[in-house]
Design an enzyme around this catalytic site. Structure first.
Site, PDB file in Angstrom:
ATOM      1  N   ARG A 168       0.836  -1.205   0.000  1.00  0.00           N
ATOM      2  CA  ARG A 168       0.000   0.000   0.000  1.00  0.00           C
ATOM      3  C   ARG A 168       0.871   1.255   0.000  1.00  0.00           C
ATOM      4  O   ARG A 168       1.928   1.289   0.623  1.00  0.00           O
ATOM      5  CB  ARG A 168      -0.954  -0.025   1.180  1.00  0.00           C
ATOM      6  CG  ARG A 168      -0.272   0.002   2.508  1.00  0.00           C
ATOM      7  CD  ARG A 168      -1.278  -0.258   3.602  1.00  0.00           C
ATOM      8  NE  ARG A 168      -0.682   0.018   4.885  1.00  0.00           N
ATOM      9  CZ  ARG A 168      -1.175  -0.425   6.022  1.00  0.00           C
ATOM     10  NH1 ARG A 168      -2.258  -1.160   6.049  1.00  0.00           N
ATOM     11  NH2 ARG A 168      -0.597  -0.121   7.151  1.00  0.00           N
ATOM     12  N   HIS A 172      -2.645   3.307   6.998  1.00  0.00           N
ATOM     13  CA  HIS A 172      -3.998   2.857   7.297  1.00  0.00           C
ATOM     14  C   HIS A 172      -4.913   4.042   7.623  1.00  0.00           C
ATOM     15  O   HIS A 172      -6.100   4.017   7.362  1.00  0.00           O
ATOM     16  CB  HIS A 172      -3.970   1.864   8.456  1.00  0.00           C
ATOM     17  CG  HIS A 172      -5.298   1.267   8.753  1.00  0.00           C
ATOM     18  ND1 HIS A 172      -5.871   0.330   7.931  1.00  0.00           N
ATOM     19  CD2 HIS A 172      -6.200   1.509   9.744  1.00  0.00           C
ATOM     20  CE1 HIS A 172      -7.056   0.001   8.414  1.00  0.00           C
ATOM     21  NE2 HIS A 172      -7.277   0.714   9.503  1.00  0.00           N
ATOM     22  N   TYR A 180       5.814   1.574  11.931  1.00  0.00           N
ATOM     23  CA  TYR A 180       5.822   0.121  12.088  1.00  0.00           C
ATOM     24  C   TYR A 180       6.428  -0.588  10.871  1.00  0.00           C
ATOM     25  O   TYR A 180       6.524  -1.798  10.833  1.00  0.00           O
ATOM     26  CB  TYR A 180       4.370  -0.372  12.302  1.00  0.00           C
ATOM     27  CG  TYR A 180       3.414   0.199  11.274  1.00  0.00           C
ATOM     28  CD1 TYR A 180       3.161  -0.461  10.091  1.00  0.00           C
ATOM     29  CD2 TYR A 180       2.814   1.446  11.483  1.00  0.00           C
ATOM     30  CE1 TYR A 180       2.318   0.079   9.130  1.00  0.00           C
ATOM     31  CE2 TYR A 180       1.962   1.999  10.534  1.00  0.00           C
ATOM     32  CZ  TYR A 180       1.724   1.306   9.362  1.00  0.00           C
ATOM     33  OH  TYR A 180       0.899   1.854   8.409  1.00  0.00           O
TER      34      TYR A 180
HETATM   35  C1  LIG Z   1     -14.711  -7.398  11.962  1.00  0.00           C
HETATM   36  C2  LIG Z   1     -13.724  -6.281  12.066  1.00  0.00           C
HETATM   37  N1  LIG Z   1     -12.697  -6.390  12.934  1.00  0.00           N
HETATM   38  C3  LIG Z   1     -11.779  -5.395  13.036  1.00  0.00           C
HETATM   39  C4  LIG Z   1     -11.910  -4.252  12.279  1.00  0.00           C
HETATM   40  C5  LIG Z   1     -10.876  -3.136  12.395  1.00  0.00           C
HETATM   41  N2  LIG Z   1      -9.996  -3.163  11.207  1.00  0.00           N
HETATM   42  C6  LIG Z   1     -10.168  -2.303  10.201  1.00  0.00           C
HETATM   43  S1  LIG Z   1      -9.072  -2.569   8.958  1.00  0.00           S
HETATM   44  C7  LIG Z   1      -8.348  -3.856   9.779  1.00  0.00           C
HETATM   45  C8  LIG Z   1      -7.188  -4.609   9.182  1.00  0.00           C
HETATM   46  C9  LIG Z   1      -7.570  -5.491   8.061  1.00  0.00           C
HETATM   47  O1  LIG Z   1      -6.408  -6.005   7.444  1.00  0.00           O
HETATM   48  P1  LIG Z   1      -6.376  -6.309   5.906  1.00  0.00           P
HETATM   49  O2  LIG Z   1      -7.515  -7.215   5.595  1.00  0.00           O
HETATM   50  O3  LIG Z   1      -5.017  -6.782   5.563  1.00  0.00           O
HETATM   51  O4  LIG Z   1      -6.690  -4.899   5.224  1.00  0.00           O
HETATM   52  P2  LIG Z   1      -5.694  -3.638   5.035  1.00  0.00           P
HETATM   53  O5  LIG Z   1      -5.376  -3.083   6.402  1.00  0.00           O
HETATM   54  O6  LIG Z   1      -4.484  -4.109   4.338  1.00  0.00           O
HETATM   55  O7  LIG Z   1      -6.501  -2.678   4.197  1.00  0.00           O
HETATM   56  C10 LIG Z   1      -8.960  -4.053  11.008  1.00  0.00           C
HETATM   57  C11 LIG Z   1      -8.572  -5.093  11.970  1.00  0.00           C
HETATM   58  C12 LIG Z   1     -13.020  -4.159  11.398  1.00  0.00           C
HETATM   59  N3  LIG Z   1     -13.218  -3.089  10.621  1.00  0.00           N
HETATM   60  N4  LIG Z   1     -13.892  -5.196  11.285  1.00  0.00           N
END
Ligand SMILES: Cc1ncc(C[n+]2csc(CCOP(=O)(O)OP(=O)(O)O)c2C)c(N)n1
Ligand SMILES: [Mg+2]
Length: 253
Positions: A168, A172, A180
């Site tokens: 990316r 975030h 990190y």
């Molecule tokens: C069910 C749920 N748990 C936690 C979150 C908080 N959260 C938002 S993004 C994220 C990380 C997801 O990782 P990834 O699928 O790799 O997506 P990226 O950060 O790379 O966009 C989390 C834990 C959420 N939105 N929904």
């Protein structure tokens, strides 16, 4: 039939305007535009896969030959719904393609810290479906993998898991200082920008000249400028909209 504004309506939704795909009530996380094939987006990590199964099941029952594509991240592949959805899609041979964008971070957590599998595509083995890892920054390679998976789904042979390796370019959250990440990690990834790479490939393979692409780029920029203008100049949703579309008011047939 009302005109479909494919670029304008999603941008208006991001801007929270009444002309947006969800009347400005969903925002950037809930761009939903069935006329463009965007059936739903949600902020619930891991929710796209079971929803995709539902859409794919509908196509299967109606014998429509449509294929549903679910996108999600590497972090989402650790959610229970991912495993349940792959199992169900496999046993019912649903016409669905699961595309995991492995950008090597889930929020601020590095892949290895949170994910047991060396490759997410290996997880497909547990459900006896094909799983492939592709260079997600290589557009022709992605096209080839997608075509194989879509053809298979359309032929009634069931789902495929595609893991697209990428990175990316933004953090975030706004103001993310990338503390990190390892130093230089993002810069190295940005040097492999898939758009720049695809542009060179098109010229190298003689699919287009630099001049063709410049024309295309300026036409696209004009379209985007028009869509941004539409979004900015559109009205805010009315206060009366607050309670509308919250609960179903009519019986669905
Ligand atoms: C069910 C749920 N748990 C936690 C979150 C908080 N959260 C938002 S993004 C994220 C990380 C997801 O990782 P990834 O699928 O790799 O997506 P990226 O950060 O790379 O966009 C989390 C834990 C959420 N939105 N929904
Ligand atoms: Mg990720």
């Amino acid at each position: 039939m009302a005109t479909i504004r494919r670029h304008e309506e999603p941008l208006a939704e991001i801007a929270g305007k009444a002309t947006g795909t969800c009347k400005g009530k969903g925002g950037a996380m809930h761009i939903t535009h069935p006329p463009s094939g965007i059936m739903v987006t949600t902020g619930v990590v891991g929710s796209s896969m079971p929803i995709a199964n539902g859409l794919a099941l509908a196509s299967q029952i109606r014998n429509e030959k449509r294929v549903t594509v679910a996108y999600f991240g590497d972090g989402a592949s650790n959610i229970g719904a991912f495993h349940e959805a792959l199992n169900m899609a496999a046993i019912w041979k649903l016409p669905v393609v699961f595309v995991c964008q492995n950008n090597q971070y889930g929020e601020h957590t590095k892949y290895e810290i949170a994910t047991s599998a060396k490759r997410i595509s290996d997880r497909a083995f547990g459900y006896q479906i094909p799983g492939v890892t592709v260079d997600g920054n290589d557009a022709p390679a992605m096209y080839a993998a997608a075509k194989t998976a879509i053809d298979r789904a359309r032929d009634g042979d069931g789902p495929t898991l595609i893991e697209a390796m990428t990175f990316r370019f933004y953090g975030h959250v706004f103001g993310d200082a990338d503390k990190y990440m390892e130093k230089g990690e993002k810069e190295a990834a940005m040097a492999r920008d898939p758009v720049v790479r695809f542009r060179s490939w098109l010229i190298q393979e003689r699919h287009a000249t630099d001049e063709d692409l410049k024309h295309m780029e300026s036409a696209i920029e004009k379209e985007i400028d028009g869509a941004v203008e539409f979004a900015i100049s559109s009205p805010e949703p009315d206060v009366a909209e607050l309670r509308r579309d919250v609960f179903a008011t009519e019986q669905l047939s």
